[in-house]
Design an enzyme around this catalytic site. Structure first.
Site, PDB file in Angstrom:
ATOM      1  N   SER A 155       0.796  -1.228   0.000  1.00 35.08           N
ATOM      2  CA  SER A 155       0.000   0.000   0.000  1.00 35.08           C
ATOM      3  C   SER A 155       0.825   1.274   0.000  1.00 35.08           C
ATOM      4  CB  SER A 155      -0.946   0.009   1.210  1.00 35.08           C
ATOM      5  OG  SER A 155      -0.236   0.186   2.414  1.00 35.08           O
ATOM      6  N   LYS A 162       0.196   4.888   6.691  1.00 39.27           N
ATOM      7  CA  LYS A 162      -0.316   5.724   5.607  1.00 39.27           C
ATOM      8  C   LYS A 162       0.320   7.105   5.685  1.00 39.27           C
ATOM      9  CE  LYS A 162      -3.200   2.387   4.649  1.00 39.27           C
ATOM     10  NZ  LYS A 162      -2.942   1.478   3.503  1.00 39.27           N
TER      11      LYS A 162
END
Length: 290
Positions: free
Chosen positions: A48, A109
């Site tokens: 990711s 993230k």
């Protein structure tokens, strides 16, 4: 009673098991305190955050930049509770560790919107406070294909090829994204997919909006929780630290025996800073839609 071996002619002394266990307890307590208050190691298990973080990367996460709360404690040993001690807000571009209260697993993230901002995504480009965030096309990145980077999954198989040496590589298209504070970093965005569009919302106080650098394959603030996503803005109480730098990386061929680790090391990925490059204000690219 247990005795320890001594030299001939000397008296045997009994082992003080209470002292031994007390020493071990304080050692473990010290490790837990360091992990929870100063820094801890972290492992990257997914794609990711490519192209900046690869599966198999090990990195260091600092615990103090945003203050302390329940999510700061390592091993998820504390139940969720309100409030932060010495709390502060992340900056644009920071890579943060997130522990949602309903999941008790860690996400990694990048912060792309702060409290009070409005954010939308149109055709893969962030629209921040009504202005498109600049994305500049960069040279493609060649990633060696290995067990941890197989170049498969969503959108990647067609990017697999071979270099001039006959080695299998994954060729990723790269865009350079620059946020309002000058934080600049690479992302990859290969295909059109549902997460390329996200309706405008306003970020509540005490929250941030986060996205993965792999815009095609990240369960982040754009994605609903039913599909493993973070379901919108993230409370600052769920942010437990900031990613600082990589320490080493393994390609996935290592076995339990540590002697196999050497051949599995990706030397080029060691000791890379994860703090964003800051572009001086006058050099920030114009807000263009690619």
């Amino acid at each position: 009673m247990t005795y320890v071996a001594t030299k001939p002619g000397t008296e045997k002394k009994p082992v003080n098991w209470f002292a031994e266990m007390r020493g071990l307890f304080f050692l473990l307590l010290g490790v837990l305190a360091f992990h929870s208050l100063i820094a801890k190691p972290f492992y990257i298990p997914s794609m990711s955050m490519m192209p900046n973080l690869h599966v198999g990367d090990r990195l260091i996460v600092s615990k103090y930049p945003y203050g302390y709360n329940w999510s700061s404690a390592s091993f998820h040993i504390l139940p969720p509770f309100k409030g932060r001690l010495f709390g502060s807000t992340p900056e644009y571009g920071d890579i943060v560790i997130i522990t949602p209260q309903d999941k008790k697993i860690d996400y990694i993230k990048r912060v792309v919107a702060l409290p009070g901002d409005t954010i939308a995504v149109q055709n893969g480009q962030i629209i921040l406070n009504g202005m498109p965030v600049p994305q500049e096309v960069q040279p493609e990145m060649e990633v060696k294909v290995d067990v941890n980077s197989p170049c498969d999954g969503m959108s990647f198989p067609r990017l697999k090829t071979k270099n001039s040496n006959g080695q299998e590589i994954c060729v990723l298209p790269i865009l350079r994204e620059t946020l309002p504070n000058g934080a600049s970093y690479n992302i990859t965005d290969v295909e059109e997919q549902p997460l390329d569009n996200f309706a405008e919302i306003k970020i509540p106080e005490g929250h941030v909006f986060v996205m993965g650098d792999n815009r095609d394959n990240s369960a982040d603030s754009r994605e609903v929780s039913e599909r493993g996503g973070l379901n919108g803005p993230i409370s600052l109480e769920n942010i437990g630290g900031r990613a600082e730098f990589t320490t080493f990386s393994l390609d996935g061929t290592a076995e339990t025996n540590p002697m196999t680790w050497w051949d599995s090391l990706r030397g080029e990925r060691a000791w890379q800073s994860l703090r964003t490059t800051k572009i001086p204000e006058g050099d920030v690219p114009e807000n263009n839609i690619r």
